[in-house]
Design a protein around this motif. Sequence first.
Motif, PDB file in Angstrom:
ATOM      1  N   LEU B  29      59.922  22.570-102.163  1.00  0.00           N
ATOM      2  CA  LEU B  29      60.875  24.246-100.838  1.00  0.00           C
ATOM      3  C   LEU B  29      59.292  24.142-100.150  1.00  0.00           C
ATOM      4  N   ALA B  33      59.980  24.253 -96.235  1.00  0.00           N
ATOM      5  CA  ALA B  33      60.150  24.614 -95.370  1.00  0.00           C
ATOM      6  C   ALA B  33      59.193  24.647 -94.607  1.00  0.00           C
ATOM      7  N   SER B  63      68.417  25.283 -97.848  1.00  0.00           N
ATOM      8  CA  SER B  63      68.767  26.452 -99.474  1.00  0.00           C
ATOM      9  C   SER B  63      69.873  26.139 -99.685  1.00  0.00           C
ATOM     10  N   VAL B  67      68.391  24.556-102.865  1.00  0.00           N
ATOM     11  CA  VAL B  67      68.457  25.356-103.730  1.00  0.00           C
ATOM     12  C   VAL B  67      69.626  25.291-105.534  1.00  0.00           C
ATOM     13  N   ILE B 113      62.851  28.793-110.455  1.00  0.00           N
ATOM     14  CA  ILE B 113      63.755  28.944-108.801  1.00  0.00           C
ATOM     15  C   ILE B 113      63.255  29.705-107.590  1.00  0.00           C
ATOM     16  N   ILE B 117      60.542  29.382-104.308  1.00  0.00           N
ATOM     17  CA  ILE B 117      61.825  30.030-103.343  1.00  0.00           C
ATOM     18  C   ILE B 117      60.374  31.086-102.429  1.00  0.00           C
ATOM     19  N   PHE B 121      59.578  29.257 -99.200  1.00  0.00           N
ATOM     20  CA  PHE B 121      59.754  30.503 -97.526  1.00  0.00           C
ATOM     21  C   PHE B 121      58.856  31.335 -96.998  1.00  0.00           C
ATOM     22  N   ILE B 146      65.626  35.391 -98.347  1.00  0.00           N
ATOM     23  CA  ILE B 146      64.611  34.445-100.501  1.00  0.00           C
ATOM     24  C   ILE B 146      65.842  36.420-101.351  1.00  0.00           C
ATOM     25  N   SER B 149      68.866  33.589-101.428  1.00  0.00           N
ATOM     26  CA  SER B 149      68.593  31.788-102.416  1.00  0.00           C
ATOM     27  C   SER B 149      68.141  32.335-103.655  1.00  0.00           C
ATOM     28  N   VAL B 150      67.450  33.269-103.911  1.00  0.00           N
ATOM     29  CA  VAL B 150      67.543  33.314-105.464  1.00  0.00           C
ATOM     30  C   VAL B 150      68.911  33.499-106.146  1.00  0.00           C
ATOM     31  N   GLY B 153      71.041  30.173-105.926  1.00  0.00           N
ATOM     32  CA  GLY B 153      70.208  29.555-107.270  1.00  0.00           C
ATOM     33  C   GLY B 153      70.850  29.970-108.769  1.00  0.00           C
TER      34      GLY B 153
END
Lengths: 302, 276
Positions: B29, B33, B63, B67, B113, B117, B121, B146, B149-150, B153
């Motif tokens: 990542l 990124a 992402s 992700v 994860i 991230i 990021f 962020i 994205s989590v 995931g």
Amino acid sequence: MTALLTVADVSKRFGRVEALTGLTLSVAPGERVALLGHNGAGKTTLLRLILGFLRPDAGSILVGDHAPDSTAARRIVAYLPENVAFPKALTGRELIGFYARLRNVGIDDAMAALERVGLGHAADRASGNYSKGMRQRLGLAQALLGAPRLMLLDEPTSGLDPLSRRDFYALVDKVAAAGTAVLLSSHSLSEIEARTDRVAILREGRLVADAPLSRLQAEAALPVRIRVRAQPDTIDEVSDRLGGTRVNGQTVELVFSQTEKMRRLAAISALGSLVTDFDLTQPSLDDIYVHFSRPAGEGNAS
Amino acid sequence: MTSHVIAVARQEFRIAARNRWVLLAVLILLVFALVLGLLGSAPSGSLGVGRLAITVASLATLSVYLVPLLALLLGFDAIAGEFERGTLPLVLATPIARGSVLLGKFLGHLTIIALAIVIGFGIAGAAVMVLSGEGASGLIPLARLIASSVALGAVFLAVSYVVSAGTTQVGTSAAVAVAVWLAAVVLYDLGLLGALVLDTGGGFAQGAFPWMLLASPADAFRLFNLAALDVGNTATGLAGAAEGLPFPPALCVASLALWLVLAFLAALRALYRLEP
């Protein structure tokens, strides 16, 4: 004392295969019971039923007073599967700590269990580098956690060398002496070295024997075998006077029941110097096991 | 019960750390990124939008692909692997509930994860901020990126457990996980694109299209991030739809949440059906 494990008239089938049929078995606290049978006789199926991983099609199982898949039952039970496996990347200390947390046992007790099976020195090595015997001992250590009242051990000593096997049974004896009920499976009677109070034999999903070893020995009433050796020129005379079958130019084999033993020995010693040597073979543990685990109708002329 | 969940989560994280999975996830990542952040935002001066905003837009697109892939890779082995290697019976014979096993694995994997991230990021965003001298104005879109994205995931982790517990074989589970990724991230969008092209009257674009974006967790994630940015039209073609959305962008969060809950329940059901 009431039984800690009660299996009553349990049947289980997988598709068209009848894995267990009308099986009834109980284990009392402090009792060591061996569950014997060929591969596929239903031993592991029975253990998975007791653990609540499978549900019986008929009959009932009680662990303590609880249903097998209840949390209460799993607080009582400890399990060591056949071919026990662990995440390879983790060390013995990390793994025993993990199972200790799942069983609400402190880390000190966990390390004590590791020491008890003789793995203290390897606690910080990754379990992926353990030998088969060490993995088995780590498996036993996690089964010892939290003083379980019922231990289920699936072929615990297969693949162990004789020395570790002896250590293993010494530990099982101690655990049973402290009041834990032990049910262990094996595929041969000689493997468990007669170290159990009772032997239950499974054949094609049915229980064909459930008794102490001494009673099984008496029930089987297997014959004694004697081989008598003589000189080539006297072998005919020996054979004529004793009966039995000629094995080769100088040996005669006699097979007879336990009750005849003394009479036959007297007859042999009466031959004096005609006999140069003899061997007496009692039925082995494996012979007894084979006697009970052979399908009915095949006879038992061994 | 909580202690059981934590024990499993710690165990999962520890195994992944020991197998260099954590490091790998963070590096992947971070590298992507940084490349996108430093190279991708270079021409933004002429567009009149902030470099960080452009970076967030391109990171959101990254992402969407990376992700879910990361989550599926972490999760496809979770149940099937333990089932196949024979480590599962040992765990399930203890007093732990199966739900706690699943939740523990989920939290352990999600930590990995989230770590990847936040580090990836975060560093890329900080680098762009320093280089462009824009100050902290772009922090909120970055934080939103962020966090979402989590969440993305988390959804695909839960999906990977459905696959893992449903197939119980590592090989099959891996194949199905790849198929899920292709379908959810690539093919679904291609299908929508095809429908848009064929849609001459514009009825599809105005009617079903935004809702179909909402129905896909990957597109819901993308919509949520791009709708909040002003750069939509310049940075991506997609956000043209975001402006005329028939629903508030917050509904995208609800879509992700719904996917998470449904997938987790399905995974739980599959795990309870398992006979170790």
